[in-house]
Design a protein around this motif. Structure first.
Motif, PDB file in Angstrom:
ATOM      1  N   ARG A 300       0.827  -1.211   0.000  1.00 12.79           N
ATOM      2  CA  ARG A 300       0.000   0.000   0.000  1.00 12.79           C
ATOM      3  C   ARG A 300       0.856   1.254   0.000  1.00 12.79           C
ATOM      4  NH1 ARG A 300      -1.537   3.353   3.785  1.00 12.79           N
ATOM      5  NH2 ARG A 300      -0.741   2.019   5.468  1.00 12.79           N
ATOM      6  N   VAL A 301       1.909   1.277   0.851  1.00 13.88           N
ATOM      7  CA  VAL A 301       2.786   2.453   0.942  1.00 13.88           C
ATOM      8  C   VAL A 301       3.522   2.667  -0.370  1.00 13.88           C
ATOM      9  CG1 VAL A 301       4.842   3.392   2.069  1.00 13.88           C
ATOM     10  CG2 VAL A 301       3.054   2.299   3.446  1.00 13.88           C
ATOM     11  N   LEU A 302       4.022   1.587  -0.971  1.00 14.74           N
ATOM     12  CA  LEU A 302       4.757   1.714  -2.235  1.00 14.74           C
ATOM     13  C   LEU A 302       3.835   2.190  -3.360  1.00 14.74           C
ATOM     14  CD1 LEU A 302       7.021  -1.474  -2.095  1.00 14.74           C
ATOM     15  CD2 LEU A 302       7.757   0.914  -1.914  1.00 14.74           C
ATOM     16  N   ALA A 303       2.586   1.713  -3.370  1.00 19.50           N
ATOM     17  CA  ALA A 303       1.632   2.151  -4.389  1.00 19.50           C
ATOM     18  C   ALA A 303       1.334   3.642  -4.248  1.00 19.50           C
ATOM     19  CB  ALA A 303       0.343   1.341  -4.283  1.00 19.50           C
ATOM     20  N   GLU A 304       1.151   4.119  -3.028  1.00 16.64           N
ATOM     21  CA  GLU A 304       0.896   5.542  -2.801  1.00 16.64           C
ATOM     22  C   GLU A 304       2.089   6.378  -3.254  1.00 16.64           C
ATOM     23  OE1 GLU A 304       0.054   5.760   1.336  1.00 16.64           O
ATOM     24  OE2 GLU A 304      -2.049   5.134   1.132  1.00 16.64           O
ATOM     25  N   THR A 305       3.308   5.894  -2.943  1.00 13.18           N
ATOM     26  CA  THR A 305       4.516   6.625  -3.338  1.00 13.18           C
ATOM     27  C   THR A 305       4.658   6.660  -4.858  1.00 13.18           C
ATOM     28  OG1 THR A 305       5.607   5.958  -1.294  1.00 13.18           O
ATOM     29  CG2 THR A 305       7.021   6.716  -3.095  1.00 13.18           C
ATOM     30  N   LEU A 306       4.453   5.519  -5.491  1.00 11.68           N
ATOM     31  CA  LEU A 306       4.557   5.463  -6.951  1.00 11.68           C
ATOM     32  C   LEU A 306       3.551   6.402  -7.609  1.00 11.68           C
ATOM     33  CD1 LEU A 306       5.721   4.191  -9.498  1.00 11.68           C
ATOM     34  CD2 LEU A 306       4.109   2.291  -9.220  1.00 11.68           C
ATOM     35  N   HIS A 307       2.325   6.423  -7.085  1.00 13.56           N
ATOM     36  CA  HIS A 307       1.287   7.291  -7.652  1.00 13.56           C
ATOM     37  C   HIS A 307       1.677   8.765  -7.519  1.00 13.56           C
ATOM     38  CE1 HIS A 307      -3.351   7.816  -8.239  1.00 13.56           C
ATOM     39  NE2 HIS A 307      -2.652   8.131  -9.307  1.00 13.56           N
ATOM     40  N   ALA A 308       2.157   9.150  -6.332  1.00 13.60           N
ATOM     41  CA  ALA A 308       2.569  10.546  -6.115  1.00 13.60           C
ATOM     42  C   ALA A 308       3.745  10.912  -7.017  1.00 13.60           C
ATOM     43  CB  ALA A 308       2.930  10.748  -4.650  1.00 13.60           C
ATOM     44  N   TRP A 309       4.691   9.995  -7.160  1.00 13.13           N
ATOM     45  CA  TRP A 309       5.875  10.266  -7.987  1.00 13.13           C
ATOM     46  C   TRP A 309       5.495  10.423  -9.459  1.00 13.13           C
ATOM     47  CZ3 TRP A 309       8.625   6.748 -11.412  1.00 13.13           C
ATOM     48  CH2 TRP A 309       9.877   7.213 -11.812  1.00 13.13           C
ATOM     49  N   LEU A 310       4.605   9.569  -9.955  1.00 10.88           N
ATOM     50  CA  LEU A 310       4.152   9.676 -11.347  1.00 10.88           C
ATOM     51  C   LEU A 310       3.372  10.970 -11.577  1.00 10.88           C
ATOM     52  CD1 LEU A 310       3.000   5.983 -11.901  1.00 10.88           C
ATOM     53  CD2 LEU A 310       4.930   7.106 -13.045  1.00 10.88           C
ATOM     54  N   ARG A 311       2.528  11.332 -10.620  1.00 17.91           N
ATOM     55  CA  ARG A 311       1.763  12.587 -10.743  1.00 17.91           C
ATOM     56  C   ARG A 311       2.674  13.798 -10.678  1.00 17.91           C
ATOM     57  NH1 ARG A 311      -2.614  12.434  -6.282  1.00 17.91           N
ATOM     58  NH2 ARG A 311      -3.170  14.469  -7.218  1.00 17.91           N
TER      59      ARG A 311
END
Length: 369
Positions: A300-311
């Protein structure tokens, strides 16, 4: 006053009533030579004859029902005919008072009551005919406009002459551009009137579908409803706008898109992802498969980080601001993500797939809350 005396007065009564009715029609600027003029003359003659001779009431009521229908077809109000009837009755009564014959005053009162009851019955028959014609016309309008809308939104619109003919029958000039709108509810006529004269509507598959050349007039008319305004497109592309608005309303009803009046152009990504059931979920499962190697919390934490980084267009500091965490924490998590995804994280197509997949995953998580 005997029936014989009434029959004797019939020619005088008929002439005076006809004169009064024609004067009243002129005052209303109505034609005495058209269909309604001839119809009223016939109606008055029949009404006076029936009253004086005790003829067939059903026949004269049918005549005034037809007059009521003609009133609506010729664009008059039903109370205009009632006022003419009242004038005719007053004239007839005044003539009877002038020529009472052997009648005593009490007999005249009985005749007066009978006369005005008779006129009420005629007015009621006219009103019934007027309302019947109004209902029939509304049904006819609904049919021709439904046909036009159906022609415009079908997969292969007909040739221009057929469209033009259907538009003329519906009295709706074909605009160069239009948008289709899908609205929850089946009160199509009410919504079309609220949206303005340039809008037509019908009910298809349990919802109101409107076609409108100017979406700027719609939001106030549709306030308080679930409604999806499709994109403004060229006339021959009406089906595209219709399909988008139809799908958007279905997504509103399922809770995927927000309630209220929404502009489909503002939700194209959500519409794209939800267009074909199962495809977006398949994309999410495949694109995010590398995260399965991490534990549930870490995933969950990695998915949130990846989403923020892509955005944040691959920038660490803006991503950290979105996550309300330290940039060094984001860098640490990105190293772990690169271990899981490898060099594909630098591929533009992979990044697009990941961003869409993460949006789908986020929507799924929200719907479970």
């Amino acid at each position: 006053m005997t029936r014989t005396h009434l029959k004797t007065l019939h020619p005088v009564l008929q002439e005076r009533v006809l004169t009064a009715v024609r004067t009243a029609m002129r005052a209303q600027s109505r034609s005495l030579s058209g269909g309604q003029g001839h119809g009223l003359t016939f109606g008055v003659e029949t009404a006076v004859a029936t009253f004086t001779s005790g003829g067939d009431l059903a026949f004269v009521l049918a005549a005034f029902t037809d007059l009521g229908r003609t009133e609506y077809r010729e664009g008059h109000r039903v109370d205009a005919l009632r006022s003419i009837l009242t004038i005719g009755a007053q004239t007839l009564w005044a003539t009877l008072v002038e020529h009472p014959g052997p009648a005593e005053p009490p007999e005249l009162y009985v005749i007066a009551a009978a006369l005005f009851g008779y006129v009420d019955a005629l007015a009621g028959a006219a009103a019934e005919g007027y309302l019947d014609e109004q209902r029939d016309a509304a049904h006819d309008w609904a049919q021709v406009r439904r046909r036009l809308i159906t022609l415009l939104v079908q997969p292969d619109p007909p040739p221009e002459p057929a469209l033009q003919s259907a538009a003329e029958a519906a009295r709706w000039p074909l605009p160069p551009r239009l948008c289709a709108v899908s609205v929850e509810g089946t009160d199509a006529e009410h919504l079309a009137r609220a949206a303005g004269a340039a809008t037509i509507a019908t009910v298809i598959d349990g919802a109101t579908r409107l076609l409108c050349p100017s979406p700027s007039t719609l939001e106030r008319a549709l306030s308080g409803r679930r409604a999806a305004i499709g994109p403004l497109v060229p006339l021959r592309s009406a089906r595209e706008s219709y399909r988008i608005s139809r799908r958007a309303l279905a997504l509103q009803q399922s809770g995927t898109l927000p309630d209220g009046v929404l502009n489909c152009d503002d939700h194209l990504v959500a519409l794209l992802l939800a267009w074909e059931p199962g495809v977006a979920d398949r994309l999410a499962d495949r694109a995010l498969a590398p995260l399965a190697a991490a534990g549930p919390r870490s995933r969950r934490v990695l998915a949130e980080t990846l989403h923020a980084w892509l955005r944040s267009q691959g920038e660490v500091i803006p991503a950290a601001a979105l996550l309300h965490t330290h940039p060094q924490t984001v860098r640490y998590r990105l190293r772990r993500l690169r271990e899981l995804f490898g060099p594909s994280l630098d591929d533009p197509d992979t990044r697009l797939s990941l961003q869409l997949a993460l949006q789908v995953s986020s929507s799924r998580a929200s719907s479970k809350m």
